[in-house]
Every structure is written in structure tokens, then in C-alpha cells.
Scaffold this active site. Structure first.
Site, short mmCIF file in Angstrom:
data_model
loop_
_atom_site.label_atom_id
_atom_site.label_comp_id
_atom_site.label_asym_id
_atom_site.label_seq_id
_atom_site.Cartn_x
_atom_site.Cartn_y
_atom_site.Cartn_z
N GLY A 196 82.17 52.52 25.01
CA GLY A 196 83.36 52.79 24.20
C GLY A 196 83.24 52.04 22.89
O GLY A 196 82.14 51.71 22.46
N SER A 197 84.38 51.77 22.28
CA SER A 197 84.34 51.15 20.96
C SER A 197 83.98 49.67 21.04
O SER A 197 84.16 49.03 22.08
CB SER A 197 85.70 51.31 20.28
N GLU B 168 77.88 49.49 25.92
CA GLU B 168 77.33 50.42 24.92
C GLU B 168 78.47 50.75 23.98
O GLU B 168 79.48 51.31 24.41
CB GLU B 168 76.82 51.69 25.60
N CYS C 166 78.24 58.50 19.48
CA CYS C 166 77.79 57.14 19.17
C CYS C 166 76.54 57.22 18.31
O CYS C 166 76.28 56.33 17.50
CB CYS C 166 77.53 56.37 20.44
P1 NAD Z 1 87.57 53.40 23.66
O1 NAD Z 1 86.98 52.03 23.48
O2 NAD Z 1 88.89 53.66 23.08
O3 NAD Z 1 87.70 53.75 25.21
C1 NAD Z 1 86.59 53.73 26.08
C2 NAD Z 1 87.10 53.52 27.51
O4 NAD Z 1 87.64 52.21 27.63
C3 NAD Z 1 88.23 54.48 27.90
O5 NAD Z 1 88.05 54.87 29.24
C4 NAD Z 1 89.47 53.60 27.78
O6 NAD Z 1 90.52 54.00 28.61
C5 NAD Z 1 88.93 52.27 28.22
N1 NAD Z 1 89.68 51.08 27.77
C6 NAD Z 1 90.46 50.96 26.67
N2 NAD Z 1 90.98 49.72 26.62
C7 NAD Z 1 90.52 49.05 27.68
C8 NAD Z 1 90.69 47.71 28.16
N3 NAD Z 1 91.45 46.83 27.52
N4 NAD Z 1 90.06 47.36 29.29
C9 NAD Z 1 89.26 48.24 29.96
N5 NAD Z 1 89.07 49.51 29.55
C10 NAD Z 1 89.68 49.90 28.42
O7 NAD Z 1 86.45 54.42 23.13
P2 NAD Z 1 86.57 56.02 22.93
O8 NAD Z 1 87.48 56.29 21.79
O9 NAD Z 1 86.81 56.71 24.22
O10 NAD Z 1 85.06 56.36 22.49
C11 NAD Z 1 84.61 56.19 21.20
C12 NAD Z 1 83.77 54.95 21.04
O11 NAD Z 1 82.74 54.92 22.03
C13 NAD Z 1 83.03 54.89 19.72
O12 NAD Z 1 83.12 53.60 19.19
C14 NAD Z 1 81.59 55.24 20.09
O13 NAD Z 1 80.61 54.75 19.20
C15 NAD Z 1 81.50 54.61 21.42
N6 NAD Z 1 80.41 55.22 22.20
C16 NAD Z 1 79.26 54.50 22.35
C17 NAD Z 1 78.19 55.04 23.05
C18 NAD Z 1 76.92 54.26 23.24
O14 NAD Z 1 76.15 54.60 24.12
N7 NAD Z 1 76.67 53.22 22.44
C19 NAD Z 1 78.30 56.31 23.61
C20 NAD Z 1 79.49 57.03 23.43
C21 NAD Z 1 80.54 56.46 22.72
#
Ligand code: NAD
Length: 497
Positions: free
Chosen positions: A228-229, A250, A284
Site C-alpha cells: 500500500g502507500s 511494498e 506502483c
Molecule cells: P493504502 O495504503 O491506502 O491501503 C492499502 C491497504 O492498507 C488497504 O487494505 C487498507 O485498508 C489498509 N490500511 C489502511 N490503513 C491501515 C492501517 N492503519 N493499518 C493497517 N492497514 C491499513 O493504499 P492503496 O490506496 O490501496 O494503494 C495505493 C498505494 O499502494 C500506492 O502508494 C502504491 O504505490 C502502493 N502499491 C505498492 C505496490 C508495491 O509492490 N510496491 C503495489 C501496489 C500498490
């Protein structure tokens, strides 16, 4: 009334303890309601972890080749349902069908790789320094793995994590992103149909701050895998660090495609269109920076803008759609904010820049593919992850300057270098500071059997995919067997005669 979905906890499909639900809507048309999904709470996570702990005790005793057989059947079932899953995935997250088919295919590839890995999971047998003694290492399962995933690859990313975790003998508590719960639901359905013992997989839908955070801080979950982010990853990392958990992160990217004067420009054009605007820039590995050498800059931009203006935006299920919507209104507002930031920083908007709000686009989160030129290195537009269809173009004098610009961001996922000069290509592979470098191919294109991940703020040193991820989901155990019949002291008796 839209369909109401449930969690899968304790071996059955159950309502959330909160009795609370959220709506999942089609981002191309928000009047299209896909279903209502559980907004789970602490108690649901508690039950899921207790059940997964029982599942782990059973599953870790199943021989790894048989665990692999389950994954092979998962791959077969995903292949049989590929078109259906791709269609429902496009409906819930927007990217065109060709891309969601690819997303499902990545899950299939990962399943088949995992199936075979069940017959390997190599350890090492090495000579002991002492006589009549064996020394070896092998891989053991760890326990319950918390799997937290983003919206942009609703099938591929959960499978990258769960399939190796399962083949290694762990149990999983899976929380898919709030925007793609339907794909998560179907994936768990498939895993159960393939014969995974029910308590080995738990599906807990819900919000990150509640359900996700409860998994992360649960003391009986020793492994967390998060994609995620970078902001969310920092929160997850803080908790895992305090609790000494094994953690794979990641996170964000700010990937660049470099095009040098000697490149095949048609090839580079195809690459940047796919890299920057595929998945509406929400990958990503999306190309968010285009680094052009001076000699080809103007001509390349002219052709690129012309090609971008001909991209068709719409519902990803419609034939002919090149670019789908953004995932939600917040994502669109963020893109808009960065368009303003770019203009404020003096960059030149040469394509797009606006939301689409009429006709077929009226009910979706559409935003035009957008290009800025004259973007200054170190400006916010050049440095920060936007996660949308915005491409920043930076002009450079030569390959050295291009490499320096590529490296001068806090992220380090992927990079791409277009050149016909073999020496420069190899220098780029060595000097570009990313987890993945593509030569004469876009920043996108990871294959399931190679390690995937980034350096710097993109990750924390682990890799998904390929052989490396199996290290993450297993613990190395070392065994020494002494059959000499006498006490032999390592280091002391080694040279005793
Ligand atoms: P996000 O960080 O908003 O959410 C990712 C996941 O984390 C979701 O399931 C969300 O519900 C959960 N989450 C949110 N807050 C949390 C907390 N406090 N504790 C535990 N879990 C929590 O990301 P998104 O908007 O779904 O995806 C976009 C981001 O993901 C971008 O920054 C992108 O670059 C990144 N990404 C990275 C890769 C990689 O392999 N490097 C791959 C895909 C996406």
C-alpha cells in the site's frame, strides 16, 4: 437492494460482529452498486486469528507437496473462471479488461509456481567441521500471516502473498482493500473450492484503520505482509517494529522512463503510453516521470501528446477503452491538487489536466491523461507519488544526468531505459537505483517467477514473487546430528587431531 457479502471466519461465511457494512460501487458508474461488504471490528479479527491459529496447527503438518497440490487446483479454478473474475474486477476497480485478465493470469502463474515450490522448499546440507556429524538447514512454517493489500491489483497482489505463505505451511488472515472486496471474496471462494482446509484462510473485510490495524497489532499474528502507500506502511511498520514481527512492506513509487537520443522512439512511445496511463496511472510501477534527452525531446513530446489525445476513456468493460476511471473521488481530488501544484511550480501543462464529467463519464471518477513538460527536478510534481494519470517530463543533457534524476527521489521501485547503446544499457542496469530496471521496455511488466520489490522508501528489503518470497514466509531451522558417540566441541575440538 445490492447483494450483502460476508466474512469468512472460523470455517464459515459469517456476518460481522459490528453488523455494519460499506458499499462497493463501480468507479466508472457510481450508480452501479456491486454489493455491501462487512465493516469488521476488533472482535471479528479476534475470532479470525483464533481460528487461523487452529488452522495453522493442522496445515503445518500437511506435507508441502500436498499443500502445493491445493495451490495447483487453485490455479486450475482461477484459469477456468478467468473471464468472469476479470469482468467483476473491472467492474469494481475500473481498469480495462485486458489488464484485469492479466491480473488474474498473474494469480494463476503464482499458483502454479507455488504448487511446484511445494516439492522444493530447499534447505542446505553442508559439511560439518567435526567428524561424524551432519549439519543442515531446512524451512519451517511460522504461524498466522496477516495479509493487507491495496486496490490496484486485487487478485495478483493477494496471491503473491498468500500462495507462498500457504505452501510454506502458514495460515492467513486476509483483509483486501475496501475498494476491491468482491475480487477478494471470489479468491477465497476459489481457495476453499480447491480444498484448502477452511480454518487455514480467514477473510476479514473492512477499513484499514480498524480491521487492518487490529490484524497488525494482534500478538498471535507474527507475520505481516503489507502492500500500500508509504504513509500507511510507516504506521504498520511502527507497530511491527515494537512487536518484533516479521514484516514485508511494498509501498509507493515514482518511476521513470528514460529515453536517450539513440533510442527506438516508436518503441519508447508505446512504452510510455502503457507505463504512464495503464491502470489510469494507479500502479506502483506506473511511469510517472519521463526523462528525455535533449536531442529528441521536442519531437517526442509532439508525437506523445498526439497519441495521448487519441486515448479513449471509459468503462473498462467496453471494447475500445484504453483508460478507465480513478478508483474514487479522493484519488481524483488528489490528482487535481497535483495539477494545481504543477502549474504553481511553473511546469507546462501540454495535455489533459481536467476531470471528465459529462456523457458516459458523468457518473465515474474520470480524469484526462495529463502531461506536464519543463518539470524541474526536485519539484513536488517530480518527487511525490500522485497515483493517477499524470506524467512529468524532465529534459536532460545526457545519460549521466538522466541517471542522476532517476535516482534523486525517495522511492526506488522500477526504472526503464530506452537506448540502443549496449554500454549505456549495462551502465544503467548497474547505476539506476531501483529494485527493477527494464531495458527497452516500460516500467511495468513484472513476471511472477522473478523477485519483485523496491529499494529506499518503496520497501523494507524483502521481495515478493519468485524464489525469494519463500524465505520471507518460512523460518530457517538448523539441525546438527552428531553420530560420533563422543562430545565434540565446535571450534575447540575441530583441530584436536
Ligand atoms: P493504502 O495504503 O491506502 O491501503 C492499502 C491497504 O492498507 C488497504 O487494505 C487498507 O485498508 C489498509 N490500511 C489502511 N490503513 C491501515 C492501517 N492503519 N493499518 C493497517 N492497514 C491499513 O493504499 P492503496 O490506496 O490501496 O494503494 C495505493 C498505494 O499502494 C500506492 O502508494 C502504491 O504505490 C502502493 N502499491 C505498492 C505496490 C508495491 O509492490 N510496491 C503495489 C501496489 C500498490
Amino acid at each position: 437492494m445490492s447483494k450483502v457479502f460476508r466474512n469468512f471466519i472460523g470455517g464459515e461465511w459469517v456476518e460481522p460482529s459490528t453488523n455494519d457494512y460499506f458499499d462497493n460501487v463501480n468507479p466508472a458508474d457510481t450508480s452501479d452498486k456491486i454489493g455491501r461488504f462487512p465493516k469488521s471490528g476488533e472482535e471479528d479479527v479476534e475470532r479470525a486469528v483464533a481460528s487461523a491459529t487452529r488452522g495453522f496447527e493442522q496445515w503445518k503438518r500437511v506435507p508441502a507437496p500436498l499443500r502445493g497440490d491445493v495451490l495447483r487446483r487453485v490455479g486450475d479454478l482461477l484459469a477456468a473462471r478467468k473471464e468472469e473474475i476479470a469482468t467483476l474486477m473491472t467492474r469494481e476497480m475500473g481498469k480495462p479488461l485486458a489488464e484485469t485478465r492479466g491480473d488474474v493470469q498473474e494469480g494463476i502463474d503464482t499458483a502454479y509456481y507455488a504448487a511446484v515450490e511445494g516439492r522444493r522448499l530447499f534447505g542446505h546440507t553442508v559439511p560439518s567441521e567435526l567428524r561424524s556429524k551432519w549439519a543442515m538447514s531446512y524451512r519451517r512454517p511460522i504461524g498466522v500471516c496477516g495479509i493487507i493489500t491495496p486496490f490496484n491489483f486485487p487478485m495478483a497482489i493477494p496471491t503473491w502473498k498468500m500462495f507462498p505463505a500457504l505452501v510454506c505451511g502458514n495460515a492467513c488472515v486476509f483483509k483486501p482493500a475496501e475498494d476491491v472486496p468482491h475480487t477478494g471474496h471470489v479468491l477465497v471462494e476459489v481457495m476453499l473450492e480447491a480444498g484448502l482446509p477452511p480454518e487455514v484462510i480467514q477473510l476479514v473485510h473492512g477499513e484499514g484503520e480498524t480491521a487492518g490495524a487490529a490484524i497488525v497489532r494482534h500478538p498471535q499474528v507474527p507475520v505481516i505482509s503489507f502492500t500500500g502507500s508509504t504513509e500507511t506502511g510507516s504506521k504498520v511498520g511502527e507497530i511491527c517494529g515494537r512487536m518484533h514481527k516479521r514484516l514485508s512492506l511494498e509501498m509507493g513509487g515514482k518511476n521513470a522512463q528514460i529515453v536517450l537520443d539513440d533510442a527506438d522512439l516508436e518503441l519508447a512511445l508505446d512504452g510510455v503510453l502503457w507505463g504512464a496511463f495503464g491502470t489510469t496511472g494507479q500502479r506502483c510501477t506506473a511511469t510517472s516521470r519521463l526523462i528525455l534527452q535533449r536531442g529528441i525531446h521536442d519531437e517526442f513530446i509532439r508525437t506523445l501528446v498526439d497519441r495521448v489525445e487519441r486515448l479513449t476513456m471509459g468503462d473498462g468493460r467496453q471494447p475500445g477503452t484504453d483508460v478507465g476511471p480513478l478508483i474514487h473521488e479522493d484519488a481524483r481530488l488528489k490528482v487535481e491538487r497535483y495539477v494545481g501544484i504543477g502549474q504553481g511550480e511553473g511546469a507546462e501543462l501540454v495535455a489533459g489536466g481536467s476531470r471528465l464529467t459529462s456523457g458516459a463519464h458523468a457518473n465515474g471518477f474520470f480524469f484526462e491523461p495529463t502531461i506536464f513538460t519543463r518539470v524541474a527536478p526536485m519539484s513536488r510534481l517530480e518527487q511525490e507519488e500522485i497515483f493517477g494519470p499524470v506524467l512529468s517530463v524532465i529534459e536532460v543533457a545526457d545519460a549521466d544526468e538522466a541517471f542522476a534524476v532517476n535516482n534523486d527521489v525517495k522511492y526506488g521501485l522500477s526504472s526503464s531505459l530506452y537506448t540502443r547503446n549496449v554500454e549505456v544499457a549495462f551502465r544503467g542496469m548497474a547505476e539506476l537505483d531501483n529494485g527493477i530496471t527494464y531495458v527497452n521496455a516500460p516500467t511495468i511488466g513484472a513476471e511472477a517467477h522473478l523477485p519483485f520489490g523496491g529499494v529506499k522508501q518503496t520497501g523494507n528489503g524483502h521481495r515478493e514473487g519468485g524464489w525469494e518470497v519463500y524465505e520471507f514466509y518460512s523460518e530457517t531451522k538448523v539441525c546438527y546430528v552428531d553420530y560420533s558417540g563422543s562430545l565434540q566441541r565446535a571450534q575447540i575440538d575441530t583441530y584436536a587431531g
